[in-house]
Enzyme design. Structure first.
Site, PDB file in Angstrom:
ATOM      1  N   LEU A  61       0.825  -1.217   0.000  1.00  0.00           N
ATOM      2  CA  LEU A  61       0.000   0.000   0.000  1.00  0.00           C
ATOM      3  C   LEU A  61       0.857   1.265   0.000  1.00  0.00           C
ATOM      4  O   LEU A  61       0.332   2.365  -0.093  1.00  0.00           O
ATOM      5  CB  LEU A  61      -0.965   0.005   1.190  1.00  0.00           C
ATOM      6  N   ASP A 150       9.386  -8.909   2.724  1.00  0.00           N
ATOM      7  CA  ASP A 150       9.052  -9.072   1.309  1.00  0.00           C
ATOM      8  C   ASP A 150       9.659  -7.980   0.436  1.00  0.00           C
ATOM      9  O   ASP A 150       9.612  -6.803   0.756  1.00  0.00           O
ATOM     10  CB  ASP A 150       7.546  -9.098   1.097  1.00  0.00           C
ATOM     11  N   ASP A 303      -0.126  -9.642  -4.525  1.00  0.00           N
ATOM     12  CA  ASP A 303       1.157  -8.928  -4.609  1.00  0.00           C
ATOM     13  C   ASP A 303       0.951  -7.588  -5.334  1.00  0.00           C
ATOM     14  O   ASP A 303       1.792  -7.156  -6.130  1.00  0.00           O
ATOM     15  CB  ASP A 303       2.248  -9.766  -5.285  1.00  0.00           C
ATOM     16  N   HIS A 307       3.212   1.401  -8.730  1.00  0.00           N
ATOM     17  CA  HIS A 307       4.341   2.303  -8.961  1.00  0.00           C
ATOM     18  C   HIS A 307       3.849   3.502  -9.757  1.00  0.00           C
ATOM     19  O   HIS A 307       3.104   3.333 -10.730  1.00  0.00           O
ATOM     20  CB  HIS A 307       5.454   1.613  -9.753  1.00  0.00           C
TER      21      HIS A 307
HETATM   22 ZN   LIG Z   1       8.031 -10.628  -2.764  1.00  0.00          ZN
END
Ligand SMILES: [Zn+2]
Length: 449
Positions: A61, A150, A303, A307
């Site tokens: 987010l 992540d 996921d 951007h």
């Molecule tokens: Zn990842």
């Protein structure tokens, strides 16, 4: 309290074992009844599927720090538009979500936005640097159930082992971005004949599998819980399948792009197809689909990685990795997996809602849809066809790889604790949102005190 009955819907509720026609009555923040009765305001829901609101285990987010790409408000609006009622934002923000202060900031912003229940993922290591452990205990104390660096793999087996051991104290989960970094230095796409032809440095599938194998061994040895994010290779699916047979406490997820798109799309050097882990081969896509079908892969997670265009629309080598996902996941699942005969509708809802909620101990989400349960629901038209148009997405960013794709299945209503966040296909104006998530009892939001 307002009473509303959705009449004539097809209730698909894997947790409650229901897959058939019923009316669903919502009273205030809860489900009042599922059956024949009609009370209060009647909303014709004939032709719609009524399912537990979707639950996303993996979303970026971007707030705090990259509000030009997404905020918690725009990200949770995109989520609601996609049928989600719960999302788990990743820790790679700026500042990093590696201590309780950032967790509480994210929770506060999410409550103010009021469109989704938000379950922040905490970092495994301080600053995602892979060294010193983050404040796992303090974050667990404010309700964090899953920890992940992540975007950055935990390279050190010693650090990963300590993190698993420490998280086990709270029966919490570690989700490691699986990438053996010495094999992926400078990598830009999947390593294959195609990467050689295109002259792009390859990301070998073994880089993912070596890390997954290591983490499964470590978690198995400790009896700790591990989650494998964004599974992208046939070898990883096999490793998870074998680990489950051995009794390792593992859950795993796959993204819509990894069950839909192949590396061939990279040929045009359009950075919208640049993602980590990269798009793989048709054989890998097939293996991921089989993993979702047989339950090796528990969850479909987006996921979602927004951007800003100034960042993403650069030459291939400079462009950052990542794709939008929240507003297309449901329709891609229906179009690619249900129509493809791999999943029943009920299995699809299980992968998108029930299993992800269970895998992260989130209560009050993922069903069952029954009297007294929190009314976290999505109603969608499974027959509606639509074409993905990046211009009308609710995310602040536009980097969807599915632009122009014709899909089946469209969200009509989303309800969060009984309040519409999406009504008749439109996002409800924040002024009219009743923020029930803020007032729901802590245990209902899955917070362990
Ligand atoms: Zn990842």
């Amino acid at each position: 309290m307002s009473v509303i009955t959705f009449t004539g819907c097809h209730v698909v509720d894997p947790a409650g074992g229901r897959d058939g026609m019923a009316n669903v009555t919502v009273e205030g923040p809860r489900v009042a009844a599922v059956g024949e009765q009609v009370e209060g305001t009647r909303v014709d829901a004939a032709g719609l599927v009524c399912a537990p609101g979707l639950v996303d285990l993996h979303a970026h987010l971007r707030e705090p720090g990259r509000e030009d790409a997404e905020t918690i408000t725009t990200g949770s609006a995109a989520a609601a538009a996609g049928g989600y009622t719960a999302i788990c934002p990743m820790a790679n923000t700026d500042p990093v979500c590696d201590h309780a202060g950032v967790v509480e900031q994210v929770l506060r912003l999410a409550r103010d936005a009021g469109r989704c229940d938000v379950y922040p993922v905490g970092a495994v290591t301080r600053g995602l640097a892979g060294g010193e452990l983050a404040e796992i205990g303090a974050m667990a104390a404010v309700g964090v159930r899953c920890f992940s660096d992540d975007g950055m793999p935990v390279q050190s087996a010693r650090v990963m082992r300590r993190a698993l051991e420490y998280a086990r104290t709270w029966d919490a989960i570690i989700a490691n971005h699986a990438e053996e970094a010495t094999l992926t230095e400078g990598a830009e796409m999947n390593e294959s004949d195609l990467s050689a032809v295109l002259g792009l440095h390859g990301w070998p599938h073994e880089a993912e599998e070596i890390m997954v194998a290591r983490d499964l061994l470590l978690a198995g040895g400790l009896g700790a819980r591990v989650h494998i994010p964004h599974v992208s290779t046939r070898g990883t699916v096999d490793l998870v399948r074998q680990a489950k047979i051995r009794g390792v406490r593992v859950t795993a997820e796959a993204t819509p792009h990894h069950f839909t798109l192949t590396e061939d799309l990279v040929s045009g050097y359009d950075p919208v197809y640049k993602v980590n882990p990269p798009l793989r081969t048709a054989g890998d896509v097939q293996a991921v689909r089989e993993g979702l079908a047989d339950g090796t892969l528990d969850a479909i997670a987006t996921d979602h990685a927004p951007h800003a265009s100034e960042q993403k629309d650069q030459e291939w080598p400079q462009a950052p990795c990542g794709m939008l996902g929240l507003e297309t996941a449901l329709a891609l699942t229906l179009t690619e997996l249900v129509d493809g005969g791999l999943l029943s509708l009920s299995d699809a809802i299980n992968r998108l809602s029930t299993a992800p909620a269970r895998s992260r101990d989130i209560t009050g989400q993922g069903g069952p849809i029954q009297t007294g349960a929190p009314a976290n629901l999505v109603l969608f038209d499974p027959e509606a066809r639509w074409t993905v148009d990046p211009a009308v997405l609710h995310s602040r960013s536009r980097n969807t790889p599915f632009a122009g794709r014709r899909l089946r299945g469209r969200v009509v209503h989303t309800l969060l604790h009984g309040a519409f966040t999406v009504r008749e296909g439109s996002l409800v104006d924040p002024l009219f949102l009743t923020d029930r998530s803020a007032t729901a009892p802590a245990e209902e939001r899955g917070v362990i005190s």
